[in-house]
Design a protein around this motif. Sequence first.
Motif, PDB file in Angstrom:
ATOM      1  N   ARG A   1       0.852  -1.190   0.000  1.00 44.54           N
ATOM      2  CA  ARG A   1       0.000   0.000   0.000  1.00 44.54           C
ATOM      3  C   ARG A   1       0.891   1.245   0.000  1.00 44.54           C
ATOM      4  NH1 ARG A   1      -2.926   1.998   4.571  1.00 44.54           N
ATOM      5  NH2 ARG A   1      -2.039   0.244   5.736  1.00 44.54           N
ATOM      6  N   THR A   2       0.606   2.150  -0.922  1.00 49.50           N
ATOM      7  CA  THR A   2       1.407   3.374  -1.036  1.00 49.50           C
ATOM      8  C   THR A   2       0.668   4.600  -0.512  1.00 49.50           C
ATOM      9  OG1 THR A   2       0.608   3.664  -3.312  1.00 49.50           O
ATOM     10  CG2 THR A   2       2.707   2.521  -3.019  1.00 49.50           C
ATOM     11  N   GLU A   3      -0.649   4.475  -0.297  1.00 51.12           N
ATOM     12  CA  GLU A   3      -1.430   5.588   0.249  1.00 51.12           C
ATOM     13  C   GLU A   3      -1.652   5.374   1.731  1.00 51.12           C
ATOM     14  OE1 GLU A   3      -4.411   7.782  -2.627  1.00 51.12           O
ATOM     15  OE2 GLU A   3      -4.939   5.662  -2.452  1.00 51.12           O
TER      16      GLU A   3
ATOM     17  N   GLY B   1      -7.626   9.198   4.453  1.00 47.71           N
ATOM     18  CA  GLY B   1      -8.101   9.241   3.074  1.00 47.71           C
ATOM     19  C   GLY B   1      -7.668   8.021   2.289  1.00 47.71           C
ATOM     20  N   GLY B   2      -6.411   7.641   2.438  1.00 45.12           N
ATOM     21  CA  GLY B   2      -5.905   6.463   1.742  1.00 45.12           C
ATOM     22  C   GLY B   2      -6.596   5.196   2.204  1.00 45.12           C
ATOM     23  N   ALA B   3      -6.869   5.114   3.518  1.00 40.80           N
ATOM     24  CA  ALA B   3      -7.545   3.933   4.062  1.00 40.80           C
ATOM     25  C   ALA B   3      -8.966   3.828   3.519  1.00 40.80           C
ATOM     26  CB  ALA B   3      -7.564   4.000   5.584  1.00 40.80           C
TER      27      ALA B   3
ATOM     28  N   PRO C   1      -7.119  -2.272   4.754  1.00 43.87           N
ATOM     29  CA  PRO C   1      -5.794  -1.738   5.066  1.00 43.87           C
ATOM     30  C   PRO C   1      -5.162  -2.539   6.203  1.00 43.87           C
ATOM     31  CG  PRO C   1      -7.482  -0.009   5.089  1.00 43.87           C
ATOM     32  CD  PRO C   1      -8.192  -1.313   5.058  1.00 43.87           C
ATOM     33  N   ALA C   2      -3.871  -2.837   6.078  1.00 43.12           N
ATOM     34  CA  ALA C   2      -3.189  -3.628   7.103  1.00 43.12           C
ATOM     35  C   ALA C   2      -1.733  -3.194   7.208  1.00 43.12           C
ATOM     36  CB  ALA C   2      -3.273  -5.115   6.772  1.00 43.12           C
TER      37      ALA C   2
ATOM     38  N   ILE D   1       0.213  -2.732   3.831  1.00 38.12           N
ATOM     39  CA  ILE D   1      -0.305  -3.572   2.752  1.00 38.12           C
ATOM     40  C   ILE D   1      -1.830  -3.497   2.730  1.00 38.12           C
ATOM     41  CG2 ILE D   1       1.649  -5.169   2.998  1.00 38.12           C
ATOM     42  CD1 ILE D   1      -0.411  -7.136   4.299  1.00 38.12           C
ATOM     43  N   SER D   2      -2.420  -4.135   1.749  1.00 33.23           N
ATOM     44  CA  SER D   2      -3.885  -4.295   1.702  1.00 33.23           C
ATOM     45  C   SER D   2      -4.199  -5.758   1.451  1.00 33.23           C
ATOM     46  CB  SER D   2      -4.491  -3.421   0.610  1.00 33.23           C
ATOM     47  OG  SER D   2      -4.030  -3.802  -0.666  1.00 33.23           O
ATOM     48  N   LEU D   3      -5.333  -6.198   2.020  1.00 36.61           N
ATOM     49  CA  LEU D   3      -5.781  -7.584   1.879  1.00 36.61           C
ATOM     50  C   LEU D   3      -7.143  -7.607   1.208  1.00 36.61           C
ATOM     51  CD1 LEU D   3      -4.997  -8.758   5.524  1.00 36.61           C
ATOM     52  CD2 LEU D   3      -3.574  -9.128   3.500  1.00 36.61           C
TER      53      LEU D   3
END
Length: 220
Positions: A11-13, A17-19, A29-30, A42-44
């Motif tokens: 995850r780059t954001e 807001g990014g979440a 989001p993790a 990261i994201s799952l």
Amino acid sequence: MSEVRLQAETRTEFGKGGARRTRRAGKVPAVIYGHGDEPRHISLPAREFTAAIRHGGANVLLTLDLDGAEQLVIPKSIQRHAIKGTYDHVDLLAVRRGEKITVDVPVVVHGDVVAGALLAQDATTVSVNAEATHVPSEITVDVTGREIGTQITAGQLDLPSGVELVTDAETLVIAISEAPTELDLEPEEGAAPAEAEAGEQASEDTLGEGEEATAETPAE
């Protein structure tokens, strides 16, 4: 314990807001912590992660396919939406096979106590030390036929082989007492009339105050 493979993405954001954008894309989001490494954002996949937790429990072992490599993790902290019940954020602990970790495991009660008894569960989880790949999803306690006065402490729980108790062994987990009867729930004799008398006295006092105030008010 259950082991589930998931496809994860870096995850780059960051930030709220990014979440939100991550969740709108159907992902959770993790952050991965552990082994002295820098946290990895990261994201799952939300649907697959939800299914993994539903079937494997909060301590499910996850094998992440991440950036061309495998990463073994278990959930450390899970945040859920208060109303929707969806997963808002997950902290993951990086683990290795053969490594021992300390985790909280749910205590699940099965069976029925004797008639007239009331069961109270004081501790819903206990902390244990176990190999990362052999963390129990739950610890069960059978209370079938247990008598009034029975107490079960953490030290009396039946732990799987290789699992060590970390919680104080004297911690009370379950207590069985006598259930209250209808007589116990009825108000004491004379309580209602006393309350009524107190209410009448309060009304008289209020009326007296009102009459006195009216008497002091000058006529127009």
